[in-house]
Enzyme design. Structure first.
Site, PDB file in Angstrom:
ATOM      1  N   TYR A 250      -2.163  21.060  19.570  1.00 39.44           N
ATOM      2  CA  TYR A 250      -1.370  20.942  18.352  1.00 39.44           C
ATOM      3  C   TYR A 250      -1.570  22.166  17.449  1.00 39.44           C
ATOM      4  O   TYR A 250      -0.610  22.763  16.957  1.00 39.44           O
ATOM      5  CB  TYR A 250      -1.747  19.664  17.604  1.00 39.44           C
ATOM      6  CG  TYR A 250      -0.881  19.404  16.397  1.00 39.44           C
ATOM      7  CD1 TYR A 250       0.378  18.832  16.547  1.00 39.44           C
ATOM      8  CD2 TYR A 250      -1.313  19.740  15.125  1.00 39.44           C
ATOM      9  CE1 TYR A 250       1.187  18.604  15.447  1.00 39.44           C
ATOM     10  CE2 TYR A 250      -0.511  19.515  14.023  1.00 39.44           C
ATOM     11  CZ  TYR A 250       0.736  18.944  14.188  1.00 39.44           C
ATOM     12  OH  TYR A 250       1.533  18.735  13.095  1.00 39.44           O
ATOM     13  N   LYS A 254       1.253  24.965  16.436  1.00 40.00           N
ATOM     14  CA  LYS A 254       1.640  25.162  15.043  1.00 40.00           C
ATOM     15  C   LYS A 254       1.300  26.569  14.560  1.00 40.00           C
ATOM     16  O   LYS A 254       2.001  27.133  13.712  1.00 40.00           O
ATOM     17  CB  LYS A 254       0.979  24.103  14.153  1.00 40.00           C
ATOM     18  CG  LYS A 254       1.543  22.701  14.347  1.00 40.00           C
ATOM     19  CD  LYS A 254       3.036  22.660  14.010  1.00 40.00           C
ATOM     20  CE  LYS A 254       3.587  21.247  14.055  1.00 40.00           C
ATOM     21  NZ  LYS A 254       5.034  21.185  13.677  1.00 40.00           N
TER      22      LYS A 254
END
Length: 362
Positions: A250, A254
């Site tokens: 994640y 990002k």
């Protein structure tokens, strides 16, 4: 697909109250009164200043000269903060002092990926409430509450596929028109350690959280460049700056979204000569969504104040309506996290150790 963000347990200190006390509009008049007013007034101002919340405790009985020194410091800090914010706003808007011109909301079209649920759904509803037309790109059907709204059009789209995005983009242009706003909101997460991460999910999370930005921008940006008008919003995360256990995928995806935003901003000015096409990046802290429901109770029991979807959607829409670009960190009290890469390595590691331990489920 709906956006989710990584947990960073940072205390929210109440930005509105802090902004008030650090405002030069408060400290300035108090400083003038404490310095130049008659003795009786100066004594009253000094007494008042010494009772302000940020001067309580052992500092509550300061003498007048010390209060004046404290007010000078507060005034200086307030002026520097205001100047810093002004420069940040100018830098994010190609050094413009005023908002971008030529926007007519009832005639603007926005594309929202992952707009059928979560943060994306709230953004869609708010945009429509301000008169915009919205194209929702998602693999999930629209909720029934949105199906009858004539200003919302749904286009089934797998944002991880360039072919699917191209087909949806063609349909948007044919059925509605050329969008002037693109909100890359779709995002997924599933807390997993690096050794347990499957290749299929790894490709999927990068496809949704990062690569989809390339696909949507390649479809919708050319017309914005041609018109020298548009706004591309990238929903990233505070995880762009800090990688924690079970979130390498994640955080990395990002961080890639943040790098995409920064490069896109530069290319619009220096490669395409379209400085009026704005770019905004959004970094929320942890948000309660269905995607992290299994995590939520643990986080709240650890004292985490999680954001609601409303607390993320509202600043996004407000930024669009302001006709200005920005970097938005939600909540504002976590803004120092964005500077962590410049801190000493030992301090970075202490912070990651602390946050890493508290983020893991027992």
């Amino acid at each position: 697909m709906s956006s989710s963000v990584l947990y960073l347990p940072v205390l929210d200190l109440g930005p509105p109250l802090r902004d008030l006390f650090l405002s030069p509009l408060l400290s300035g008049p108090l400083l003038l009164a404490a310095t130049y007013a008659p003795d009786a007034v100066r004594d009253s101002v000094s007494n008042l200043a010494s009772r302000l919340p940020f001067l309580q405790g052992p500092l509550s009985n300061l003498n007048p000269s010390t209060v004046v020194t404290a007010l000078r410091l507060l005034f200086a800090v307030g002026v520097v903060r205001r100047l810093n914010r002004a420069l940040n706003a100018m830098a994010a808007n190609s050094w413009r002092l005023i908002a971008s011109k030529g926007w007519d909301w009832p005639n603007e079209i926005a594309v929202v990926t992952g707009g059928s649920s979560g943060i994306g759904k709230l953004v869609v509803e708010k945009l429509v409430a301000h008169g915009l037309r919205v194209a929702v790109l998602d693999i999930q059907d629209l909720p029934k509450s949105m199906e009858t709204n004539t200003r919302i059009r749904f286009f089934r789209c797998d944002v991880t596929s360039s072919v699917s995005v191209a087909e949806a983009a063609d349909a948007v242009r044919q059925e509605i028109g050329h969008p002037s706003i693109l909100i890359n909101n779709a995002g997924i997460t599933s807390p997993t350690t690096i050794l347990k991460m499957s290749e299929s999910y790894l490709r999927k999370i990068f496809g949704v959280n990062s690569m989809s930005h390339w696909f949507t921008v390649q479809q919708f940006l050319p017309h914005m460049i041609q018109m020298n008008k548009g706004h591309v919003i990238t929903v990233a995360s505070l995880a762009s700056f800090v990688a924690l256990p079970t979130a390498a995928d994640y955080s990395a995806s990002k961080a890639a979204a943040l790098a995409f935003h920064e490069a896109l901003t530069s290319e619009l000015k220096h490669c395409y000569g379209a400085p009026n096409v704005m770019t905004t990046v959004v970094h929320p802290n942890f948000v309660r969504t269905p995607l992290i429901e299994n995590w939520a109770d643990h986080l709240e029991n650890s004292g985490v104040r999680m954001l609601t979807g409303e607390q993320v959607a509202e600043p996004i829409v407000r930024q669009i309506l302001s006709r200005r670009a920005a970097q938005i960190i939600i909540p504002r009290s976590t803004i120092m996290i964005s500077a962590i890469r410049g801190w000493p390595t030992w301090l970075q590691e202490l912070i990651r150790d602390t946050l890493g331990r508290s983020s893991l489920k027992p």
